[in-house]
Write an enzyme that holds these catalytic residues in place. Sequence first.
Site, PDB file in Angstrom:
ATOM      1  N   LYS A 255     120.412  12.337 -61.066  1.00 46.03           N
ATOM      2  CA  LYS A 255     120.724  10.929 -60.814  1.00 46.03           C
ATOM      3  C   LYS A 255     122.133  10.595 -61.322  1.00 46.03           C
ATOM      4  O   LYS A 255     122.911   9.920 -60.630  1.00 46.03           O
ATOM      5  CB  LYS A 255     119.687  10.045 -61.498  1.00 46.03           C
ATOM      6  CG  LYS A 255     119.947   8.553 -61.366  1.00 46.03           C
ATOM      7  CD  LYS A 255     119.251   7.897 -60.205  1.00 46.03           C
ATOM      8  CE  LYS A 255     119.734   6.481 -59.962  1.00 46.03           C
ATOM      9  NZ  LYS A 255     118.689   5.474 -59.984  1.00 46.03           N
TER      10      LYS A 255
ATOM     11  N   GLU B 271     127.154   2.563 -54.464  1.00 46.26           N
ATOM     12  CA  GLU B 271     126.338   2.898 -53.302  1.00 46.26           C
ATOM     13  C   GLU B 271     127.070   2.671 -51.984  1.00 46.26           C
ATOM     14  O   GLU B 271     126.627   1.922 -51.121  1.00 46.26           O
ATOM     15  CB  GLU B 271     125.033   2.090 -53.307  1.00 46.26           C
ATOM     16  CG  GLU B 271     123.994   2.655 -52.356  1.00 46.26           C
ATOM     17  CD  GLU B 271     122.580   2.147 -52.648  1.00 46.26           C
ATOM     18  OE1 GLU B 271     122.419   1.277 -53.487  1.00 46.26           O
ATOM     19  OE2 GLU B 271     121.658   2.662 -52.016  1.00 46.26           O
TER      20      GLU B 271
ATOM     21  N   ASN C 170     117.768   7.920 -51.428  1.00 47.92           N
ATOM     22  CA  ASN C 170     116.759   7.248 -50.597  1.00 47.92           C
ATOM     23  C   ASN C 170     115.794   8.206 -49.914  1.00 47.92           C
ATOM     24  O   ASN C 170     114.946   7.778 -49.140  1.00 47.92           O
ATOM     25  CB  ASN C 170     117.441   6.395 -49.524  1.00 47.92           C
ATOM     26  CG  ASN C 170     117.923   5.083 -50.096  1.00 47.92           C
ATOM     27  OD1 ASN C 170     117.206   4.450 -50.863  1.00 47.92           O
ATOM     28  ND2 ASN C 170     119.134   4.694 -49.742  1.00 47.92           N
TER      29      ASN C 170
ATOM     30  N   GLU D  22     109.463  10.877 -58.031  1.00 50.53           N
ATOM     31  CA  GLU D  22     110.937  10.869 -58.057  1.00 50.53           C
ATOM     32  C   GLU D  22     111.470  12.200 -58.594  1.00 50.53           C
ATOM     33  O   GLU D  22     112.518  12.676 -58.155  1.00 50.53           O
ATOM     34  CB  GLU D  22     111.463   9.700 -58.901  1.00 50.53           C
ATOM     35  CG  GLU D  22     111.091   8.310 -58.394  1.00 50.53           C
ATOM     36  CD  GLU D  22     111.925   7.814 -57.193  1.00 50.53           C
ATOM     37  OE1 GLU D  22     112.906   8.481 -56.805  1.00 50.53           O
ATOM     38  OE2 GLU D  22     111.569   6.754 -56.641  1.00 50.53           O
TER      39      GLU D  22
ATOM     40  N   HIS E 188     112.257   7.316 -49.182  1.00 48.23           N
ATOM     41  CA  HIS E 188     112.143   5.873 -49.392  1.00 48.23           C
ATOM     42  C   HIS E 188     112.124   5.067 -48.095  1.00 48.23           C
ATOM     43  O   HIS E 188     111.782   3.891 -48.125  1.00 48.23           O
ATOM     44  CB  HIS E 188     113.285   5.371 -50.285  1.00 48.23           C
ATOM     45  CG  HIS E 188     113.107   5.735 -51.738  1.00 48.23           C
ATOM     46  ND1 HIS E 188     112.980   7.035 -52.176  1.00 48.23           N
ATOM     47  CD2 HIS E 188     113.010   4.961 -52.859  1.00 48.23           C
ATOM     48  CE1 HIS E 188     112.838   7.056 -53.498  1.00 48.23           C
ATOM     49  NE2 HIS E 188     112.856   5.812 -53.936  1.00 48.23           N
TER      50      HIS E 188
ATOM     51  N   HIS F 264     104.951   2.582 -56.122  1.00 47.19           N
ATOM     52  CA  HIS F 264     106.224   3.055 -55.578  1.00 47.19           C
ATOM     53  C   HIS F 264     106.247   4.584 -55.433  1.00 47.19           C
ATOM     54  O   HIS F 264     106.675   5.121 -54.412  1.00 47.19           O
ATOM     55  CB  HIS F 264     107.382   2.588 -56.465  1.00 47.19           C
ATOM     56  CG  HIS F 264     108.737   2.996 -55.951  1.00 47.19           C
ATOM     57  ND1 HIS F 264     109.263   2.513 -54.776  1.00 47.19           N
ATOM     58  CD2 HIS F 264     109.655   3.861 -56.439  1.00 47.19           C
ATOM     59  CE1 HIS F 264     110.456   3.052 -54.568  1.00 47.19           C
ATOM     60  NE2 HIS F 264     110.720   3.885 -55.567  1.00 47.19           N
TER      61      HIS F 264
ATOM     62  N   LYS G 250     121.893  -0.386 -61.631  1.00 45.96           N
ATOM     63  CA  LYS G 250     121.355  -1.443 -60.770  1.00 45.96           C
ATOM     64  C   LYS G 250     120.523  -2.388 -61.623  1.00 45.96           C
ATOM     65  O   LYS G 250     119.582  -1.975 -62.286  1.00 45.96           O
ATOM     66  CB  LYS G 250     120.481  -0.845 -59.668  1.00 45.96           C
ATOM     67  CG  LYS G 250     121.276  -0.203 -58.551  1.00 45.96           C
ATOM     68  CD  LYS G 250     120.359   0.147 -57.380  1.00 45.96           C
ATOM     69  CE  LYS G 250     121.140   0.757 -56.232  1.00 45.96           C
ATOM     70  NZ  LYS G 250     120.253   1.111 -55.097  1.00 45.96           N
TER      71      LYS G 250
ATOM     72  N   HIS H 216     109.227   2.817 -48.271  1.00 44.33           N
ATOM     73  CA  HIS H 216     109.428   1.393 -48.500  1.00 44.33           C
ATOM     74  C   HIS H 216     108.736   0.545 -47.434  1.00 44.33           C
ATOM     75  O   HIS H 216     108.199  -0.536 -47.728  1.00 44.33           O
ATOM     76  CB  HIS H 216     110.917   1.043 -48.561  1.00 44.33           C
ATOM     77  CG  HIS H 216     111.140  -0.395 -48.886  1.00 44.33           C
ATOM     78  ND1 HIS H 216     111.426  -1.329 -47.923  1.00 44.33           N
ATOM     79  CD2 HIS H 216     111.056  -1.064 -50.051  1.00 44.33           C
ATOM     80  CE1 HIS H 216     111.519  -2.520 -48.494  1.00 44.33           C
ATOM     81  NE2 HIS H 216     111.311  -2.390 -49.782  1.00 44.33           N
TER      82      HIS H 216
ATOM     83  N   ARG I  16     125.346   7.988 -52.641  1.00 42.29           N
ATOM     84  CA  ARG I  16     124.164   7.489 -53.334  1.00 42.29           C
ATOM     85  C   ARG I  16     122.976   7.327 -52.384  1.00 42.29           C
ATOM     86  O   ARG I  16     121.826   7.275 -52.813  1.00 42.29           O
ATOM     87  CB  ARG I  16     124.504   6.155 -54.018  1.00 42.29           C
ATOM     88  CG  ARG I  16     123.550   5.759 -55.115  1.00 42.29           C
ATOM     89  CD  ARG I  16     124.199   4.778 -56.081  1.00 42.29           C
ATOM     90  NE  ARG I  16     123.195   4.183 -56.943  1.00 42.29           N
ATOM     91  CZ  ARG I  16     123.464   3.526 -58.069  1.00 42.29           C
ATOM     92  NH1 ARG I  16     124.694   3.378 -58.466  1.00 42.29           N
ATOM     93  NH2 ARG I  16     122.510   3.018 -58.805  1.00 42.29           N
TER      94      ARG I  16
ATOM     95  N   ARG J 139     129.553 -13.499 -69.369  1.00 39.93           N
ATOM     96  CA  ARG J 139     130.187 -12.578 -68.404  1.00 39.93           C
ATOM     97  C   ARG J 139     130.034 -11.117 -68.805  1.00 39.93           C
ATOM     98  O   ARG J 139     130.880 -10.281 -68.516  1.00 39.93           O
ATOM     99  CB  ARG J 139     131.670 -12.896 -68.228  1.00 39.93           C
ATOM    100  CG  ARG J 139     131.928 -14.302 -67.705  1.00 39.93           C
ATOM    101  CD  ARG J 139     133.338 -14.473 -67.215  1.00 39.93           C
ATOM    102  NE  ARG J 139     133.619 -15.890 -67.039  1.00 39.93           N
ATOM    103  CZ  ARG J 139     134.211 -16.648 -67.973  1.00 39.93           C
ATOM    104  NH1 ARG J 139     134.587 -16.119 -69.112  1.00 39.93           N
ATOM    105  NH2 ARG J 139     134.414 -17.923 -67.734  1.00 39.93           N
TER     106      ARG J 139
END
Lengths: 385, 385
Positions: free
Chosen positions: A236, A246, A254, A186, A257, A274, A144, A261, A250, A122
Amino acid sequence: MPSVIPVKLPQSSYEIAIAPGSLSELGSYLAKLNLGTKVLLVSNPEIFKLYKDVAVNSLQKAGFEVATHPIPEGEVNKTLASIEEIYNIALKNRLKRSSTMVALGGGVVGDMTGFAAATWFRGINFVQVPTSLLAMVDASIGGKTGVNHPQGKNLIGAFYQPRLVLIDPQVLKTLPVREFRAGMAEVIKYGVIWEPNLSSQPDLFRKLELAERLDDLAHLSEELLQTILTCSCEAKADVVSKDEKETDLRAILNYGHTIGHAIESLTKYSVVNHGEAVAIGMVAAGKIATKLQMWTEAEEKRQNKLIEKAKLLENAEFPIKIPELKSEIPPLNSEEVINQIIERDKKDFFILPTKIGEVKKVKIDENGVSEKIIREVLTELKISR
Amino acid sequence: MPSVIPVKLPQSSYEIAIAPGSLSELGSYLAKLNLGTKVLLVSNPEIFKLYKDVAVNSLQKAGFEVATHPIPEGEVNKTLASIEEIYNIALKNRLKRSSTMVALGGGVVGDMTGFAAATWFRGINFVQVPTSLLAMVDASIGGKTGVNHPQGKNLIGAFYQPRLVLIDPQVLKTLPVREFRAGMAEVIKYGVIWEPNLSSQPDLFRKLELAERLDDLAHLSEELLQTILTCSCEAKADVVSKDEKETDLRAILNYGHTIGHAIESLTKYSVVNHGEAVAIGMVAAGKIATKLQMWTEAEEKRQNKLIEKAKLLENAEFPIKIPELKSEIPPLNSEEVINQIIERDKKDFFILPTKIGEVKKVKIDENGVSEKIIREVLTELKISR
């Protein structure tokens, strides 16, 4: 010269340390964190070839008992089955609740090691040592973690914060140039979306404009690289600390993106990387913002000039070409792109710049970004027809 | 009559609602939480036979779009493979980040559904609707979720808090009596380890002593049942809200679990159930505490009398016999039990009572609980030889 950026979160604050040569000090950085003695160092075979010895030696010198585990490279191995292998290694090496998993590598290694650490007992200690520019300025910060589901990227995962992010800019020397540029996409994104509140901080966008070159680490001064990393990580960290899970702010990360994406996905992640996709997405979003008179054409051009300077795109005019690609992006269909954005990616907004250093969320609808405008920009840039 | 117990945590507070007949109000309870429209209801085939219709109807009546997923019963299916099946169902039914997974069942269903909810899209909404007494007073509160690894129970998991725990005492009517008694072991545990701070609250231990019977739901008044559930949930909620990630205080919940878990493990989870093991563990721990003069023999007897009243053990004197078992516990070896506690379970302490309603942590060593004392108690109670 070294920078330390605090990431303040309600339950788990930690630091991002950016220091040249710090990989060989990994052990002493960890020793300050009051962790148990066992460390599982996870990376991929390529990176282990370059940096396993220095990392392991440093950890052992600081008194840690170190086990290592190579995970096969690439997104295709970012699966629950690979996580089970990490569990087995953790069990074999008798990791405890006080033990630590260290991710040494790019985004894939970080995402997977983080998810394994988040879900073993955990949650055990987790440390990020990113080795790609993209991972340093983006993936390693914000908690993330996760793996892909056969039917979609990053569907399985958890928000789980590291105890430390340790960035050694010197490891970028071994990063392939195309990947360095991908990370620069980025960095440029942060320049467009974010301005530091403190006047003492350097203005990232301006620094990037003043840089002679952005396309190759060999032509960047150590000082500029440190500034780029520091400003990007601050941006960031600032955003994620205000919105860990998010729910709102946040979303500004994007920027670039949305269309980016869609292109990655429709070309099955095999044509552009990317960073290149984000670069194209920023060019497209910048053009949408100009059409909506949200910012000026002059600002759009300043953004695109940075993207060209990083040699992410051959030029930011139509048709968009990527220098690294032998072929052009296979012609996409505008309706497919729009369908990907709205139906599959469930995006109902664009992040668009209002000026250099500031963006806002604009709905995809007749009063905001209409499908007509998206279609226009896609065809003008010859991204699709 | 209904009780609402707030669980206050730094990042995610929620309520435990205890209300007879509330299963048929599940939809309206969820409607108050501002969730998305999609709900995935997870249970096992047995419980679905009894309660699927009432749960689904209530959710639909409140406007939710409901999918259901039965997971096969029992610990043996508490695996990562079963979690992957939940992911597939989530994908098939197009669950979103705003969607909700509802666990309707005992501890296994709750642990698994919670882990799936914790890791799908990095965490979606999760609601616990426990149907066993053990799950109501213990497993459903506190955010422990997870699955077993082939080599150990609950090794894979996450701390993930539900948005709501909804307890309908009426569903206990269909619970087998042996399982009801198993839950009563944890209830008695709360009576021994915890006293409410507020003088307005009922004293759980005293209420249990005054009860005519504790061995069968049919002989408990609705009022006493409500009191038992409320006090037990308050005790658990109080402890976990002070120590969400089990760094310190939460250890007191382990009262009776040290020797209890060793017995479960050494008999391969096939002889006694969890509650029976905890009951034996409490008898043993109580005796250790008496030997160490931490509490009085009279208090030890009061504890054991409750355990007998719940018919968890035939008597709390040696040799310990469990009424439900045709055979006795297979004779264990004292050294094996001690080895299981110290080496395998890595326990270096016992939780021992200082009086009814108060416990403390005592180290396993010559100055605390010596191996000699453990051995003595194990043989005196004929748990091992």
